[in-house]
Design an enzyme around this catalytic site. Structure first.
Site, PDB file in Angstrom:
ATOM      1  CB  SER A   1       2.713  -9.912  -3.492  1.00 38.82           C
ATOM      2  OG  SER A   1       1.664  -9.418  -3.193  1.00 38.82           O
TER       3      SER A   1
ATOM      4  CE1 TYR B   1       5.014  -4.508  -3.148  1.00 38.04           C
ATOM      5  CE2 TYR B   1       2.965  -5.773  -3.355  1.00 38.04           C
ATOM      6  CZ  TYR B   1       4.286  -5.749  -2.624  1.00 38.04           C
ATOM      7  OH  TYR B   1       4.379  -6.644  -1.978  1.00 38.04           O
TER       8      TYR B   1
HETATM    9  N1  LIG Z   1       4.319  -7.723   4.413  1.00 36.60           N
HETATM   10  C1  LIG Z   1       3.461  -8.211   3.663  1.00 36.60           C
HETATM   11  O1  LIG Z   1       2.347  -8.144   3.744  1.00 36.60           O
HETATM   12  C2  LIG Z   1       3.745  -8.556   2.259  1.00 36.60           C
HETATM   13  C3  LIG Z   1       3.004  -9.480   1.465  1.00 36.60           C
HETATM   14  C4  LIG Z   1       3.399  -9.732   0.138  1.00 36.60           C
HETATM   15  C5  LIG Z   1       4.555  -9.799  -0.380  1.00 36.60           C
HETATM   16  N2  LIG Z   1       5.590  -8.882   0.397  1.00 36.60           N
HETATM   17  C6  LIG Z   1       6.741  -8.967   0.128  1.00 36.60           C
HETATM   18  O2  LIG Z   1       7.829  -9.292   0.967  1.00 36.60           O
HETATM   19  C7  LIG Z   1       9.030  -8.618   0.896  1.00 36.60           C
HETATM   20  C8  LIG Z   1       9.519  -7.984   2.219  1.00 36.60           C
HETATM   21  O3  LIG Z   1       8.730  -6.834   2.693  1.00 36.60           O
HETATM   22  P1  LIG Z   1       8.253  -6.646   4.321  1.00 36.60           P
HETATM   23  O4  LIG Z   1       6.728  -6.694   4.240  1.00 36.60           O
HETATM   24  O5  LIG Z   1       9.186  -7.372   5.086  1.00 36.60           O
HETATM   25  O6  LIG Z   1       8.895  -4.995   4.284  1.00 36.60           O
HETATM   26  P2  LIG Z   1       9.807  -4.137   5.086  1.00 36.60           P
HETATM   27  O7  LIG Z   1       9.523  -4.448   6.357  1.00 36.60           O
HETATM   28  O8  LIG Z   1       9.413  -2.700   4.605  1.00 36.60           O
HETATM   29  O9  LIG Z   1      11.173  -4.617   4.301  1.00 36.60           O
HETATM   30  C9  LIG Z   1      11.587  -4.556   3.190  1.00 36.60           C
HETATM   31  C10 LIG Z   1      13.139  -4.849   3.179  1.00 36.60           C
HETATM   32  O10 LIG Z   1      13.740  -4.765   1.871  1.00 36.60           O
HETATM   33  C11 LIG Z   1      14.604  -4.299   1.895  1.00 36.60           C
HETATM   34  N3  LIG Z   1      15.235  -3.172   0.633  1.00 36.60           N
HETATM   35  C12 LIG Z   1      14.394  -2.228   0.217  1.00 36.60           C
HETATM   36  N4  LIG Z   1      14.684  -1.474  -0.561  1.00 36.60           N
HETATM   37  C13 LIG Z   1      16.133  -2.116  -0.857  1.00 36.60           C
HETATM   38  C14 LIG Z   1      16.980  -1.876  -1.397  1.00 36.60           C
HETATM   39  N5  LIG Z   1      17.210  -0.884  -2.352  1.00 36.60           N
HETATM   40  N6  LIG Z   1      18.366  -2.508  -1.315  1.00 36.60           N
HETATM   41  C15 LIG Z   1      18.386  -3.330  -0.389  1.00 36.60           C
HETATM   42  N7  LIG Z   1      17.201  -3.753   0.383  1.00 36.60           N
HETATM   43  C16 LIG Z   1      16.305  -3.086   0.387  1.00 36.60           C
HETATM   44  C17 LIG Z   1      14.765  -3.461   3.301  1.00 36.60           C
HETATM   45  O11 LIG Z   1      16.011  -3.005   3.955  1.00 36.60           O
HETATM   46  P3  LIG Z   1      16.804  -1.573   3.600  1.00 36.60           P
HETATM   47  O12 LIG Z   1      15.932  -0.393   3.831  1.00 36.60           O
HETATM   48  O13 LIG Z   1      17.661  -1.805   5.238  1.00 36.60           O
HETATM   49  O14 LIG Z   1      17.728  -1.682   2.693  1.00 36.60           O
HETATM   50  C18 LIG Z   1      13.915  -3.966   4.255  1.00 36.60           C
HETATM   51  O15 LIG Z   1      14.967  -5.061   4.913  1.00 36.60           O
HETATM   52  C19 LIG Z   1       8.992  -7.565  -0.191  1.00 36.60           C
HETATM   53  O16 LIG Z   1       9.456  -8.156  -1.348  1.00 36.60           O
HETATM   54  C20 LIG Z   1       7.451  -7.456  -0.152  1.00 36.60           C
HETATM   55  O17 LIG Z   1       6.863  -7.218  -1.589  1.00 36.60           O
HETATM   56  C21 LIG Z   1       5.218  -8.637   1.719  1.00 36.60           C
END
Ligand SMILES: NC(=O)c1ccc[n+]([C@@H]2O[C@H](COP(=O)([O-])OP(=O)(O)OC[C@H]3O[C@@H](n4cnc5c(N)ncnc54)[C@H](OP(=O)(O)O)[C@@H]3O)[C@@H](O)[C@H]2O)c1
Length: 249
Positions: A140, A154
């Site tokens: 991130s 985080y």
């Molecule tokens: N969106 C942004 O702006 C942003 C920016 C920088 C980095 N990121 C990173 O991108 C990645 C994806 O995030 P997102 O933004 O797409 O958020 P999101 O829509 O909340 O997706 C998170 C995903 O992680 C899975 N997850 C969470 N806890 C888990 C567990 N214990 N076991 C297995 N799967 C788990 C969830 O699946 P289930 O709940 O179905 O298990 C879901 O598919 C993350 O690492 C986040 O830190 C996001």
């Protein structure tokens, strides 16, 4: 060339959209998360567009470390090999330290760092045995500096996983195993659906297109989308903390 790609956290947000965009490029997929109903929907949508695509799905809670190793091995057996593993599952819970929410900060630390370590170990066991593979760590932009308020833990986990992956890259330099660290800026997803004014936020499709492009090029490091996050990343790294702390909102 078509690759076999495992994505963790493929049930929503970035992981789900990566699945769509990698499938559109002709790759075969191994998708996992806890919400398998969501994975079934993504698979159905991909197969409707590309009936001959291969999309395997399995339930996985990345905090169950034994299950991480089992599921990764099972996917490798299903698909014959794994060309790429995208460590994407993550959690955005958190509170300022010392305010009574160790539970939230611990959950984020366990999911984003310790579980990412388990996923890295599981992926590399497979890659070392194959003598090939591409490890992709989703970090991130918040990893650039220590961050205030709810993002402190985080940001620390995201700096931790970026260093973990860079260490693996240093270890395996000169071998056929490649490592990429992706530093996304704000991209719309479930994680930030309640955040109204995240700076420079882009749609899921646009943000993930930039991620997928960087991954396909096997870039060792990528700030995505590159505008404005390359210059913002530079500023975050070099500004005094009193200014840097304001840049991420
Ligand atoms: N969106 C942004 O702006 C942003 C920016 C920088 C980095 N990121 C990173 O991108 C990645 C994806 O995030 P997102 O933004 O797409 O958020 P999101 O829509 O909340 O997706 C998170 C995903 O992680 C899975 N997850 C969470 N806890 C888990 C567990 N214990 N076991 C297995 N799967 C788990 C969830 O699946 P289930 O709940 O179905 O298990 C879901 O598919 C993350 O690492 C986040 O830190 C996001």
């Amino acid at each position: 060339m078509s690759k076999t790609i495992l994505i963790t956290g493929a049930s929503s947000g970035l992981g789900e959209e990566m699945a769509r965009q990698f499938a559109a490029r002709g790759h075969d997929l191994a998708l996992c998360a806890r919400r398998t109903d969501r994975l079934e929907k993504v698979r159905a949508e991909i197969l409707a567009a590309r009936p001959y695509a291969r999309v395997e799905i399995r339930a996985l809670d990345v905090n169950d470390h034994d299950q991480v190793f089992e599921v990764f091995k099972a996917f490798a057996a299903d698909l014959g090999s794994l060309d790429r593993v995208v460590i994407n599952a993550g959690l955005g819970k958190g509170a300022p330290l010392g305010t009574g929410r160790f539970d939230a900060n611990r959950d984020t630390a366990m999911t984003n760092f310790v579980a990412a370590l388990a996923q890295t170990e599981a992926a590399l066991e497979i890659f070392r045995a194959q003598d090939s593979g591409h490890l992709v760590m989703i970090s991130s932009m918040s990893a650039m500096r220590g961050m205030p308020k709810t993002v402190t833990t985080y940001a620390a986990t995201k700096a931790g996983v970026a260093h973990l992956a860079e260490g693996v890259r240093a270890d395996l330099m000169g071998t056929p195993i490649k490592v990429s660290v992706i530093y996304p800026g704000y991209i719309r997803s479930e994680m930030n659906e309640k955040v109204k004014d995240a700076p420079f936020i882009v749609s899921t499709e646009k943000g993930v297109a930039a991620i997928v492009e960087a991954i396909e090029k096997e870039k060792p490091r990528a700030h995505v989308p590159s505008w404005p996050w390359v210059p913002v990343g530079y500023a975050l790294k070099h500004l005094p903390l009193r200014l840097a702390r304001r840049l991420m909102g």
